[in-house]
Structure formats: C-alpha cells, structure tokens
Scaffold this active site. Structure first.
Site, PDB file in Angstrom:
ATOM      1  N   LYS A   1       0.848  -1.184   0.000  1.00 47.69           N
ATOM      2  CA  LYS A   1       0.000   0.000   0.000  1.00 47.69           C
ATOM      3  C   LYS A   1       0.886   1.237   0.000  1.00 47.69           C
ATOM      4  CE  LYS A   1      -3.086   2.745   2.945  1.00 47.69           C
ATOM      5  NZ  LYS A   1      -3.831   2.852   4.220  1.00 47.69           N
TER       6      LYS A   1
ATOM      7  N   GLU B   1      -8.762  12.098  12.639  1.00 53.33           N
ATOM      8  CA  GLU B   1      -7.974  10.933  13.040  1.00 53.33           C
ATOM      9  C   GLU B   1      -7.079  11.191  14.251  1.00 53.33           C
ATOM     10  OE1 GLU B   1      -5.235   7.393  11.075  1.00 53.33           O
ATOM     11  OE2 GLU B   1      -5.931   9.058   9.840  1.00 53.33           O
TER      12      GLU B   1
ATOM     13  N   GLU C   1     -11.638  10.541  -4.519  1.00 52.88           N
ATOM     14  CA  GLU C   1     -11.527  10.545  -3.062  1.00 52.88           C
ATOM     15  C   GLU C   1     -10.767  11.768  -2.568  1.00 52.88           C
ATOM     16  OE1 GLU C   1      -9.360   7.843   0.344  1.00 52.88           O
ATOM     17  OE2 GLU C   1     -10.524   6.803  -1.195  1.00 52.88           O
TER      18      GLU C   1
END
Length: 398
Positions: free
Chosen positions: A142, A197, A380
């Site tokens: 990733k 977050e 996104e």
C-alpha cells in the site's frame, strides 16, 4: 501556607471563549476531550534525529523548575521522519471543556483568485498507475499518494475565522492551529485544520489510538449514505487498506503495553464530508514514567502510520518521494500536546492547510492498494479537500 501550582484550581473557561481569544502565533487544539489555548514561548523544543520526546521531557522538567504552572509541550511535526518540527513550551495555557457552543462566521465566497493543482489531475492518476505497477511487482502492499492545491486569495486569509468555521462545522474533530513559520517565509505561516484521526492519546496508564483507513464521500442524502456505509463495510479493497494500518498500530503499541484491545472488525464513522473505516485500539502502559511512553513518545513511535504513508513503510516512503512532486510539509504529520505527567493527545494532520498571507496550501491523499482505480482515488482526494474548501468558501474549485 502556600499552595503548589498543581493544587491550585484551574480557571474555568468556555471553549467558545478560547476560540475567540485565538490569534495567529498562538497554539489551539480541541477535541471531544477538551480545548487548549497556549500563548507565549517559554522555551523552544529542539531535537536531533526526530528524538522529540526526550527533548520534550527535559524541557518540561526545566519549565516546572522555573515555575511554569502545569507546563505542556505543544505544536506540530512534519510528515517525513526527519522533517521539520515546531514544538515549544508555552508561557500560558488555558483549558476548557470540549467545544459545543461555537458560533462560527460564515465563509466568504469568491475570495479565491487562483488555484494551482500540484500535480494536475492527469499527472495524479498517472502516479496512481505507477504505484499500482510497484504493488503488482510486490515492492509494497500500500502507498498513500497525496496531491496539493495551492490557492491564492484576494486578501490575506484571516486564520482565526477559518479555524472558527472548522470547529463550528465539526466540534468533535481534532481542530488545531499551530504557528509553523520557518526562515524565509514572507509572512507568518499557520498550520490549521480539523482532523478526524487520532494518532494517540494518553491518560495515566491508558492509551488510545484510532486509525482511519478506507473512505467514501458523504453525500448528504440519507438513503444514499446508508448504501455507501454498507458498501464500505463490505469493500475488500477498503478493508485490506484498513487492515494494514490497524496491524501496524497494534504492533507498535504492543511494544509499550501490557494489555491491548484491538477490535476484530472496524466501525464506520462520519465527518461532514466523509465516511471512514475506524478501529479504536486501547491499551495499558507497562512503564508510564518512561519518557518513551509519554503521549509524544508514543506518537513518535507510531508516526507515520500506513494510513498516511503505506506498507511496508520504507518502500512507501520511497514511492512517495518518487511519485509526489510537492513536499508535504506538515501535511500527514502530527499535531497536539503533552504534559509534564506524560498525558496528552496527538492527531494526524489531515484535513489541514498551511496559510501564509494570501497563500493557502491544501493536501489530500488516497490509499493505493492492488484493487485501486485511479479515477476513484482522484475522486476521493476531491472529497477530502471539501473540509477546508468549504471553510474557505471555495468548495467548487477542486
């Protein structure tokens, strides 16, 4: 008989009052845990090789010895492991409960004069394809690729109003404003944002981390949002992306904790613009008195997580350096505070901007894994830009 600083009752403030008192150069941080406003500079925290926690512990001890009541280290650290940092021991700290009564000014529309994307949309999707080639070769699992929008306004951007709009839009967010002015800046530079977050928080021996990875835009239509939440919960791509982050955060915290609770499945949490897969990890520290176990020490050990970097970390950092044309600066770094007792709270600096006079630099990133679609990843980032663009009155420019 004198009363020690720690025994004096704290002044009682309202979160709205602290927000109204914020001026550029101050440090502001708020969350569901409470709000903090810090002013003045008792000492600057400087550390080599990213060893901020040890330098912070020394600075806090010195501040307490100098009579600073309940000293904290506050500020921000950039994305790269050897990145710039703006950490200090403030002269004065005021606290309040979590912000719930904020009346924010409306955003002024039409004030943005120019928008420069770095990279452009075609270059960004090409970068995603190149990242997918690396993933296909097995170089990494990733990587998070970010892109930047540089906005130029008609007049200097007033950060207190921007911060108030961000807090008003999402009082539960980790909202922040930190002075990050560097030599050569033509005017004061402020890192400002409202992150969803939590990197890590600490209270006594209890630590909490709440990694987010795997996202979907929020539509505002209740039925459509229910569908998007359901798809997000079942998305193999998003669940895999989330699993990389959760596994690493749990592994790092496990080095410091005697007990660790990691839920088997993520939940979905929402912000005004996004839905995110979320795992709340809690633990109990083995050695709370160790400076490495302070909130800042734990944050340093965790940063950068796969949520903003990738997996494995070394390969992801190399890919980011190769594929992103713009230095991230403080984007995807960390911001927060740590007290003399080691307690504190640090958030990931996403949904953030660096404001310098009339210039605003925004970043947004997307996690690229084997099943990623370049167009979807671009969309996104557009959705993630909306938090700051909406507060700037420029939501249509992404």
């Amino acid at each position: 008989m004198s009363i020690s600083a720690l025994e004096r009752p704290r002044p009682v403030h309202r979160a709205a009052d602290l927000l109204a008192a914020y001026l550029p150069g101050s440090f502001y941080f708020s969350s569901a845990r409470g709000a903090l406003l810090a002013d003045g500079e008792h000492a600057r925290v400087r550390a080599g090789n990213g060893a901020h926690a040890l330098a912070a512990a020394d600075a806090l001890d010195a501040a307490a010895a100098a009579g600073i009541p309940e000293p904290v280290v506050a500020g921000a650290v950039g994305f790269h492991p050897a990145a710039q940092a703006a950490l200090l021991v403030p002269s004065v700290v005021r606290r309040a409960d979590a912000p719930t009564d904020v009346r924010a000014p409306g955003a002024e529309s039409g004030t943005v004069r120019t928008v420069t994307p770095r990279p452009g949309t075609a270059q960004y999707t090409d970068g995603v394809r190149r990242a997918l080639e690396r993933i296909g070769r097995g170089d990494l699992s990733k990587v998070v690729l970010a892109r930047c929008l540089e906005l130029t306004a008609e007049a200097p951007v007033w950060v207190p109003a921007l911060l108030a709009r961000l807090v008003g839009a999402d009082p539960a967010a980790y909202a922040f404003a930190a002075d990050v002015t560097a030599p050569g800046d033509p005017a004061p530079r402020t890192l400002v944002g409202a992150s969803p977050e939590l990197l890590v928080s600490r209270r006594g021996a209890t630590v909490v981390a709440n990694p987010l990875a795997g996202s979907a835009p929020r539509s505002g239509d209740e039925a459509l949002d229910r569908e998007r939440i359901a798809r997000l919960r079942e998305s193999a791509k998003d669940l895999a992306e989330h699993a990389y982050t959760t596994a690493q955060v749990a592994e790092v915290l496990g080095r410091f904790c005697v007990d660790l609770d990691v839920p088997a499945q993520p939940e979905v949490i929402g912000t005004p613009t996004m839905w995110h897969l979320s795992t709340r990890i809690t633990g109990r520290l083995a050695a709370p008195a160790d400076p490495a176990c302070s909130a800042l020490g734990l944050a340093e050990a965790l940063h950068p997580t796969p949520a903003v970097c990738g997996a494995p970390g070394t390969g992801a950092l190399a890919a980011i350096a190769d594929l992103e044309p713009e230095d991230r600066g403080y984007y995807a770094g960390m911001v927060g505070w740590t007290g003399l007792d080691g307690d504190g709270e640090w958030a990931v600096t996403i949904r953030s901007a660096e404001v310098c006079d009339r210039t605003v630099r925004l970043f947004a990133g997307a996690g690229i894994v084997a099943d990623s679609d370049p167009a979807a990843e671009l969309a996104e980032t557009c959705a993630k830009f909306r938090t700051l663009l909406r507060a700037l009155g420029a939501e249509d420019v992404a």
